[in-house]
Each structure stands twice: as structure tokens, then as C-alpha cells.
Write a protein that holds these residues in place. Structure first.
Motif, PDB file in Angstrom:
ATOM      1  N   ALA A  97       9.314   1.982  -5.507  1.00  0.00           N
ATOM      2  CA  ALA A  97       8.847   2.098  -4.124  1.00  0.00           C
ATOM      3  C   ALA A  97       7.548   1.347  -3.881  1.00  0.00           C
ATOM      4  CB  ALA A  97       8.680   3.570  -3.760  1.00  0.00           C
ATOM      5  N   ASP A  98       6.733   1.183  -4.919  1.00  0.00           N
ATOM      6  CA  ASP A  98       5.435   0.528  -4.745  1.00  0.00           C
ATOM      7  C   ASP A  98       5.440  -0.922  -5.214  1.00  0.00           C
ATOM      8  OD1 ASP A  98       5.808   1.104  -7.385  1.00  0.00           O
ATOM      9  OD2 ASP A  98       3.820   1.974  -7.724  1.00  0.00           O
ATOM     10  N   HIS A  99       6.616  -1.469  -5.517  1.00  0.00           N
ATOM     11  CA  HIS A  99       6.689  -2.846  -6.003  1.00  0.00           C
ATOM     12  C   HIS A  99       6.627  -3.828  -4.839  1.00  0.00           C
ATOM     13  CE1 HIS A  99       8.738  -6.601  -7.151  1.00  0.00           C
ATOM     14  NE2 HIS A  99       8.279  -6.361  -8.362  1.00  0.00           N
ATOM     15  N   ARG A 100       5.906  -4.913  -5.021  1.00  0.00           N
ATOM     16  CA  ARG A 100       5.844  -5.966  -4.004  1.00  0.00           C
ATOM     17  C   ARG A 100       5.906  -7.318  -4.709  1.00  0.00           C
ATOM     18  NH1 ARG A 100       4.732  -5.988   1.390  1.00  0.00           N
ATOM     19  NH2 ARG A 100       4.342  -3.754   1.261  1.00  0.00           N
ATOM     20  N   ALA A 101       6.804  -8.176  -4.258  1.00  0.00           N
ATOM     21  CA  ALA A 101       7.013  -9.472  -4.898  1.00  0.00           C
ATOM     22  C   ALA A 101       5.895 -10.442  -4.532  1.00  0.00           C
ATOM     23  CB  ALA A 101       8.354 -10.054  -4.487  1.00  0.00           C
ATOM     24  N   THR A 102       5.486 -11.238  -5.488  1.00  0.00           N
ATOM     25  CA  THR A 102       4.456 -12.251  -5.236  1.00  0.00           C
ATOM     26  C   THR A 102       5.063 -13.633  -5.022  1.00  0.00           C
ATOM     27  OG1 THR A 102       4.199 -12.567  -7.636  1.00  0.00           O
ATOM     28  CG2 THR A 102       2.714 -10.995  -6.556  1.00  0.00           C
ATOM     29  N   ASP A 103       6.309 -13.826  -5.464  1.00  0.00           N
ATOM     30  CA  ASP A 103       6.968 -15.128  -5.328  1.00  0.00           C
ATOM     31  C   ASP A 103       8.403 -14.927  -4.860  1.00  0.00           C
ATOM     32  OD1 ASP A 103       4.868 -16.966  -6.539  1.00  0.00           O
ATOM     33  OD2 ASP A 103       5.213 -15.608  -8.230  1.00  0.00           O
TER      34      ASP A 103
END
Length: 463
Positions: A97-103
């Protein structure tokens, strides 16, 4: 027709001729999402503001003579396994739930480079480990499942919430929702499309590919996605053709095999009838039809799950120990069970897989493709646990669906699902076309010939 109802091919023609702007098309799609999403529930997140900004940029590029091709200005949905820079990649799970992609993942980057407009991320069965996609509903009847694990993408395309949805396929997760939602689903050859930046289920079976409204649309998208990528060592350095070239050549001169075993053993009679009618259409248009025996049919499901279970458990091992209580029960049980498999059992599975791949190679001698049901039954009810087939045979919904799609994953062969009719409840039926390695052009040609000879592509759910 309203803009959101157009296929990629139709929309691209209107965009290229300046009859339709990317902004107009994107607004139509976003309005459609607002209209039906409360019932379909296909999206994890809708990126309306970013989509309109990207559409305005595309509109200016095209006006300035910078048209990039048929995906320029086309609104698409991205399964929530693919990284999109700045957005979460949750895999529809509380675990991330707290993951966010950087690329961007490789597929998303190629779609962006082609000028596509991302309108949001679509639901998957948690970590792609299932065939229901519990959050999402089937647009043909919201009391039924859309299939999975790419159920959000399948439902979104069928409902007009995007013109293409990206999916992944480890045990049928592109073709299952395509068949159940009445769309086209293409699982390319293993190694044809990069999976860099895609959350894995089973590395040796995972594929990435599109769900679209038409066969030609699938060909256009594959032309953008296909190609080697050093970031995914499984991708092959094989030339990428123009997948639309020869797509209208018809089926005269092609030989298709119809299985004499396995695919028609346990099947709903209505599904079998629609598929055999489809075979007759191909034959009536010039294809030669032969009977073919599916090799090692009794071992297929054991090999499919003998690969998925230990590989998925290895991928999730750390998260399972640190956040095990955040998984849905059905997925957590499968991950825990996968840790019980012995290395010796896994190695035996690999040996049997090699036999299966060789058996299919020999089965294809003299054939251009194998045609069969995508699935043995139409969309299950939301609360349904199993199917009862003729002669009293009962199978769980997962076993019934995966059993028909798993051969394409085990062998890595390209497979296409196209709509071929409906059952008496108005639920779609899918025809599966399996081809030789890297011969997607052939199965697309067969699919296009069938689609042209019938009227199923014009049928849409009444939401």
C-alpha cells in the motif's frame, strides 16, 4: 459512435486526419469512467489530470507535424503490476500500500514513447495470484467475475473505460479476462515483451501483453511493446516485424489443428458449440482443419502449479514473514503451501516441462496454429466456487480456467483469445488460437480473419 467506443485503429485514423483530438478522446474516456466505474470498479487509481495534460501535449505535437503513429493520443489503462513513475504499484494488495514507483516499467515507457495517454491503473487479483479479481465486476453482468488476474484491464476495455489495457499472463491472466469480458487478449511468445518493472508472480511463466477491442488493435500494440531489453534477460534478440503486415491475408493455405483430447474433455456444451462453430467459420473461409492430440495432457496442471507455487513463494518470502497478515487469505495460503515444495520436486517439474515443450513442438508439425476454447465455461458468479460439467465432473473455478490457458504458459507459445459468441445468459465465449514461437503474425492473421467473418466485435455490454 462516441469517441470512447472507438477501437484504436478507428481512433488513430481520426486523430491522424485531425477529425478527432487526443483531448476530445481522453475526455470522452474519462467521462465514461465517471459514468460506469461505480459498477465496474476496474481502476485502482484514475489519473485524470495527468491524462488531460498528456493529451494536450499530444494534440500540439500532432498539430505541429510530430505524429508518432497509431498509439499517439490513445487512452490506455495499466495493470497495477507495472511500474508507472510517481504512482503506487500496489499489486492490489495492502502489502504494498505504501509503495511508489520511481521509474516507468519497460512497457509503460514504450507506450509513452509511442504517445499513449495513461488514464489510470487497473485492478489485479492480489499479486496476480488468482483468476477472480475480487474488486472488479464483469461489465456484461456485474453479478459475475471479470476473470483475472488482469480483470481490471479486461473489464475496463469492455466497458469503454480505455481503448487498451495492459495485462500479464502467468496461467492465463490475459486470456481469461479477455474471454470472460468479450475482448481480444494477446499473450505473446515468452521473451517477446520485456517484463522489466513488472511485479513478478512466477518468473519462468510471466508474460506481458495487451487486451484490446479488436485483433488489429492488438497487433498495433504488440508492435510497440515487442523487442529485446537487457534489463529482462529472458527477452530474445529476435527481429520485430510489422504485425499488421499480412493481417488481412485471410486463412486460405493455413492449417489449423483442433484438439482431439483435453480441451474438449470437460466443457460447457454451449461453449463447445460456439467454438466448433468458429472452427467451421475458419474452415469455410479456406483453412484446412486437422485433428491434433495434446501431449502430456495429464501432467499440464501439475507442471503449471509446480512452477508457480515455489517461484511465487521465493519472490514473496521476505514480505510473507514481515507482513503476512496483510495478504488476502487465498493468496497467503498458496504462498505458504509453495514453501513446502522440495527442490527435488521442482527439478522434476522442470524435466517434465521440457518433455511438454518438446511434445508441443512435435504436435505442431504440419500445423500453423491450434484452435480451441479459451476457457471451458463463461464467467462464474461472484460467489461461485466450482463448475459442474457433463457426466458429473466438478472442478473449481480456478482449475477449470487455468487448465485451458496453462499450456501456453508452460510452452511459452503465443496465444490469442478472440470473442466467438455468447451463452444463453448473454456472457461472452472466447476462441483461443495458439501459434508457433515468435509467429504472432500467424495467429493475428487467423484472429483477424475470424473477426472479419463474424459480427462479435460490434457487441458491447449495456451498462
Amino acid at each position: 459512435m462516441k469517441p470512447y467506443q472507438l477501437s484504436i485503429t478507428e481512433a488513430a485514423r481520426h486523430i491522424a486526419s485531425r477529425e478527432l483530438s487526443p483531448v476530445e478522446l481522453t475526455r470522452s474516456v474519462l467521462d465514461r469512467i465517471e459514468q460506469v466505474e461505480d459498477r465496474v470498479k476496474a481502476f485502482v487509481v484514475v489519473t485524470a489530470e495527468q491524462a488531460l495534460e498528456a493529451a494536450a501535449i499530444a494534440e500540439k505535437e500532432i498539430a505541429d507535424g510530430g505524429y508518432r503513429g497509431p498509439l499517439h493520443g490513445i487512452p490506455v489503462g495499466i495493470k497495477d503490476l507495472f511500474d508507472v513513475a510517481g504512482l503506487p504499484t500496489t499489486a492490489s494488495s495492502q502489502v504494498r500500500a505504501d509503495h511508489r514507483a520511481t521509474d516507468d516499467s519497460a512497457c509503460v515507457q514504450r507506450l509513452r514513447d509511442a504517445g499513449s495517454i495513461l488514464v489510470g491503473k487497473t485492478h489485479t487479483h492480489e499479486f496476480a495470484y488468482g483468476i477472480i479479481t475480487p474488486t472488479t465486476r464483469n461489465p456484461w453482468n456485474v453479478e459475475h467475475i471479470p476473470g483475472g488476474s488482469s480483470g481490471g484491464s479486461g473489464a475496463a476495455v469492455a466497458a469503454g473505460e480505455c481503448l487498451m489495457g495492459m495485462g500479464t499472463d502467468t496461467g492465463g491472466s490475459i486470456r481469461i479476462p479477455a474471454a470472460l469480458c468479450g475482448t481480444v487478449g494477446l499473450k505473446p511468445t515468452y521473451g517477446r515483451v520485456s517484463r522489466h518493472g513488472v511485479t513478478s508472480l512466477c518468473w519462468s511463466l510471466d508474460h506481458a501483453g495487451p487486451l484490446t477491442r479488436t485483433v488489429r488493435d492488438a497487433a498495433l500494440v504488440l508492435g510497440v511493446l515487442a523487442g529485446s531489453d537487457p534489463r529482462d534477460p529472458a527477452t530474445a534478440d529476435v527481429a520485430v516485424p510489422d504485425y499488421t503486415e499480412g493481417i488481412d491475408a485471410g486463412v486460405s493455405g493455413l492449417t489449423v489443428g483442433v484438439p482431439s483430447n483435453y480441451f474438449f474433455d470437460d466443457i460447457d456444451p454451449q461453449v463447445e458449440a460456439r467454438v466448433r462453430e468458429a472452427v467451421s467459420v475458419l474452415e469455410g473461409n479456406g483453412a484446412t482443419v486437422r485433428s491434433v492430440e495434446i501431449p502430456y495432457s495429464q501432467q499440464l496442471m501439475a507442471v503449471e502449479f509446480g512452477l508457480i507455487m515455489p517461484e511465487a513463494s521465493a519472490y514473496h518470502q521476505e514480505m510473507l514473514r514481515s507482513r503476512g497478515d496483510a495478504y488476502q487469505d487465498d493468496v497467503r495460503v498458496l504462498l505458504e503451501a509453495g514453501e513446502l515444495m522440495l527442490a527435488s520436486q521442482y527439478l522434476k517439474v522442470l524435466r517434465v516441462r521440457a518433455l511438454i515443450k518438446d511434445g508441443f513442438r512435435r504436435a505442431f508439425e504440419g500445423l500453423d496454429a491450434i484452435v480451441c476454447p479459451t476457457l471451458p465455461a463463461t464467467a462464474a458468479r461472484v460467489d461461485q466456487q466450482e463448475f459442474e460439467f457433463p457426466h458429473g465432473v466438478r472442478k473449481s473455478v480456478m482449475d477449470a480456467y487455468v487448465g485451458h490457458s496453462a499450456p501456453g504458459n508452460i510452452t511459452g507459445l503465443p496465444a490469442l483469445s478472440v470473442p466467438c459468441g455468447f451463452d444463453s445468459n448473454g456472457l461472452p465465449v472466447g476462441l483461443q488460437i495458439i501459434g508457433r514461437p515468435y509467429e504472432e503474425q500467424t495467429i493475428l492473421r487467423l484472429g483477424q480473419a475470424y473477426e472479419t467473418a463474424t459480427d462479435w466485435v460490434s457487441q458491447t455490454p449495456d451498462l
